[in-house]
Design an enzyme around this catalytic site. Structure first.
Site, short mmCIF file in Angstrom:
data_model
loop_
_atom_site.label_atom_id
_atom_site.label_comp_id
_atom_site.label_asym_id
_atom_site.label_seq_id
_atom_site.Cartn_x
_atom_site.Cartn_y
_atom_site.Cartn_z
N ASP A 16 0.84 -1.21 0.00
CA ASP A 16 0.00 0.00 0.00
C ASP A 16 0.87 1.25 0.00
O ASP A 16 0.48 2.30 -0.51
CB ASP A 16 -0.93 0.00 1.21
CG ASP A 16 -2.23 0.76 0.97
OD1 ASP A 16 -2.41 1.28 -0.14
OD2 ASP A 16 -3.06 0.84 1.90
N HIS A 209 -6.49 4.35 7.15
CA HIS A 209 -5.61 5.46 6.76
C HIS A 209 -5.82 6.57 7.79
O HIS A 209 -6.82 6.60 8.50
CB HIS A 209 -5.92 5.90 5.33
CG HIS A 209 -5.40 4.93 4.32
ND1 HIS A 209 -4.31 5.19 3.55
CD2 HIS A 209 -5.79 3.67 4.01
CE1 HIS A 209 -4.06 4.15 2.78
NE2 HIS A 209 -4.94 3.20 3.03
N CYS A 240 -3.89 5.02 -2.11
CA CYS A 240 -4.31 4.31 -3.32
C CYS A 240 -4.29 5.26 -4.49
O CYS A 240 -4.90 6.34 -4.43
CB CYS A 240 -5.71 3.75 -3.12
SG CYS A 240 -6.35 3.00 -4.62
N ASN A 249 -1.22 5.40 5.35
CA ASN A 249 -1.83 4.43 6.26
C ASN A 249 -1.54 4.84 7.69
O ASN A 249 -0.60 5.61 7.95
CB ASN A 249 -1.20 3.05 6.05
CG ASN A 249 -1.65 2.37 4.79
OD1 ASN A 249 -1.17 2.66 3.71
ND2 ASN A 249 -2.59 1.47 4.92
N1 COA Z 1 -1.20 -8.96 -14.27
C1 COA Z 1 -0.57 -8.38 -15.32
N2 COA Z 1 -1.20 -7.85 -16.37
C2 COA Z 1 -2.55 -7.91 -16.36
C3 COA Z 1 -3.27 -8.51 -15.32
C4 COA Z 1 -2.54 -9.05 -14.23
N3 COA Z 1 -3.14 -9.60 -13.19
N4 COA Z 1 -4.57 -8.42 -15.61
C5 COA Z 1 -4.68 -7.79 -16.78
N5 COA Z 1 -3.45 -7.48 -17.24
C6 COA Z 1 -3.10 -6.74 -18.45
C7 COA Z 1 -3.69 -7.34 -19.70
O1 COA Z 1 -2.84 -8.30 -20.24
C8 COA Z 1 -3.78 -6.11 -20.59
O2 COA Z 1 -2.49 -5.81 -21.09
P1 COA Z 1 -2.28 -5.03 -22.47
O3 COA Z 1 -2.96 -3.72 -22.33
O4 COA Z 1 -0.80 -4.94 -22.58
O5 COA Z 1 -2.93 -5.93 -23.50
C9 COA Z 1 -4.16 -5.01 -19.63
O6 COA Z 1 -3.66 -5.45 -18.35
C10 COA Z 1 -5.64 -4.79 -19.56
O7 COA Z 1 -6.29 -6.03 -19.33
P2 COA Z 1 -7.85 -6.16 -19.07
O8 COA Z 1 -8.17 -7.57 -18.77
O9 COA Z 1 -8.60 -5.49 -20.19
O10 COA Z 1 -8.00 -5.38 -17.75
P3 COA Z 1 -8.60 -3.96 -17.45
O11 COA Z 1 -7.98 -2.91 -18.27
O12 COA Z 1 -10.07 -4.10 -17.46
O13 COA Z 1 -8.07 -3.75 -15.94
C11 COA Z 1 -7.38 -4.84 -13.90
C12 COA Z 1 -8.47 -4.64 -14.91
C13 COA Z 1 -8.05 -5.44 -12.68
C14 COA Z 1 -6.35 -5.79 -14.46
C15 COA Z 1 -6.69 -3.49 -13.60
O14 COA Z 1 -7.66 -2.51 -13.40
C16 COA Z 1 -5.82 -3.57 -12.36
O15 COA Z 1 -4.79 -4.21 -12.37
N6 COA Z 1 -6.22 -2.92 -11.27
C17 COA Z 1 -5.50 -2.96 -10.01
C18 COA Z 1 -5.62 -1.66 -9.31
C19 COA Z 1 -4.86 -1.65 -8.02
O16 COA Z 1 -3.96 -2.42 -7.77
N7 COA Z 1 -5.24 -0.70 -7.17
C20 COA Z 1 -4.61 -0.49 -5.92
C21 COA Z 1 -4.95 -1.49 -4.90
S1 COA Z 1 -6.37 -1.06 -3.93
ZN ZN Z 2 -4.94 1.35 1.93
#
Ligand code: COA
Ligand code: ZN
Length: 299
Positions: A16, A209, A240, A249
């Site tokens: 985080d 936080h 975040c 946090n």
């Molecule tokens: N690890 C690595 N790459 C990933 C992945 C994973 N777990 N999941 C998706 N991807 C990649 C895909 O391969 C794609 O890559 P490209 O653009 O090079 O082709 C891209 O990410 C988009 O994939 P998609 O399935 O369309 O996902 P999305 O754009 O709808 O995003 C998440 C969804 C969940 C993957 C993305 O929003 C995310 O990782 N969010 C995390 C946010 C976070 O960590 N927030 C803080 C914590 S609270």
């Molecule tokens: Zn947090």
């Protein structure tokens, strides 16, 4: 109600904290930081996230970090997983504890995961089953359980519904998150009253936080309800990138002092925490500036 004798601190700075830093932190320093936190005795360390590197470029080295850290017996090394792809990546490098993170509001869910709550939970049902088959311990997060930066106050029932679904998937622990740090002690009491009938206190964690300096008051209320697992971040790092205004946090150092004043055991070596933080801060000038300024500036 009297305070419990022992609490579990989940140290979340490597995840985080570092996810929100604008200064890049080299992989070797992350590994050394996590190893130092292991030595300090934390029972749980949240290390990194197997998320899209486009979403969180700061944690794009998740595989390398998890391959290189020294795993101390008895410590749980938690990693965030947003989907099946994330689980596959985590399992490939030997992770055995994952955190699935859902939100209490659709607006935050869309910003953070680009999917609605319902879509996310449907996906997690499958990921949790797979993770269980692989022998993983699972934490389920309910982000913005009190207040959403996009849609405002969150009714306790709304957060409880998501918590119950995650619990029903077989999550071993449910972490209720005050993602932007606006919860008051009354809010914490209200949410715990609403959630405790369906999720036992031993299975709950609070992720706080410290935006308005109320995090320790919130810990005190949760302790009075018998909750004993709290997240904290060394140096008060944290925030975040998808929650505008989310600052640091609850600082681990502040939580340790609070617990020590009350004679509550935590098993962590405070001096070792200080050493870990000083070394990281010396190696990465400017670290923590963003958390101190009040979070991410672009959203
Ligand atoms: N690890 C690595 N790459 C990933 C992945 C994973 N777990 N999941 C998706 N991807 C990649 C895909 O391969 C794609 O890559 P490209 O653009 O090079 O082709 C891209 O990410 C988009 O994939 P998609 O399935 O369309 O996902 P999305 O754009 O709808 O995003 C998440 C969804 C969940 C993957 C993305 O929003 C995310 O990782 N969010 C995390 C946010 C976070 O960590 N927030 C803080 C914590 S609270
Ligand atoms: Zn947090």
């Amino acid at each position: 109600m009297s305070a419990p004798a022992t609490v579990t601190i989940a140290e979340v700075a490597p995840r985080d904290g570092l996810q929100n830093e604008s200064v890049p932190v080299p992989t070797d320093l992350k590994v050394a930081f996590i190893d130092a936190l292991s030595e300090a005795g934390f029972p749980v360390i949240e290390c990194t996230s197997f998320v899209s590197p486009r979403a969180v470029p700061q944690l794009a080295d998740a595989e390398l970090v998890m391959q290189r850290i020294q795993r101390r017996p008895g410590t749980r090394y938690l990693v965030l997983v947003p989907n099946e792809r994330g689980l596959d990546r985590a399992l490939t490098v030997g992770c055995d504890a994952i955190a699935l993170f859902a939100a209490a509001t659709d607006a935050f869910s869309q910003a953070n995961l680009r999917a609605s709550i319902a879509e996310t939970l449907a996906r997690y049902a499958h990921v949790a089953a797979q993770a269980k088959r692989a022998g993983c311990w699972i934490r389920g997060y309910v982000s913005v359980a009190f207040h959403c930066p996009y849609s405002g106050p969150v009714a306790p029932e709304q957060a409880v519904r998501v918590a119950q679904e995650l619990f029903a998937f077989g999550c071993d622990e449910i972490a209720l998150a005050d993602t932007i740090g606006t919860a008051t002690p009354d809010d914490v009491a209200r949410l715990l009253e609403a959630v405790l009938p369906s999720i036992p206190k031993e299975r709950l964690a609070l992720h706080l936080h410290d935006t308005y300096g109320r995090a320790l008051d919130n810990v005190a209320v949760a302790l009075s309800y018998g909750v004993t697992t709290f997240d904290a971040a060394t140096g008060g790092l944290g925030g975040c990138p998808f929650a505008p205004g989310a600052p640091g946090n609850l600082a681990t150092e502040a939580l340790l002092a609070f617990l020590e004043e009350r004679g509550i055991a935590h098993g962590v070596d405070r001096h070792a925490v200080q050493r870990a933080w000083s070394r990281l801060r010396a190696a990465v000038p400017g670290l923590g500036e963003r958390a101190r300024r009040g979070g991410h500036d672009t959203a």
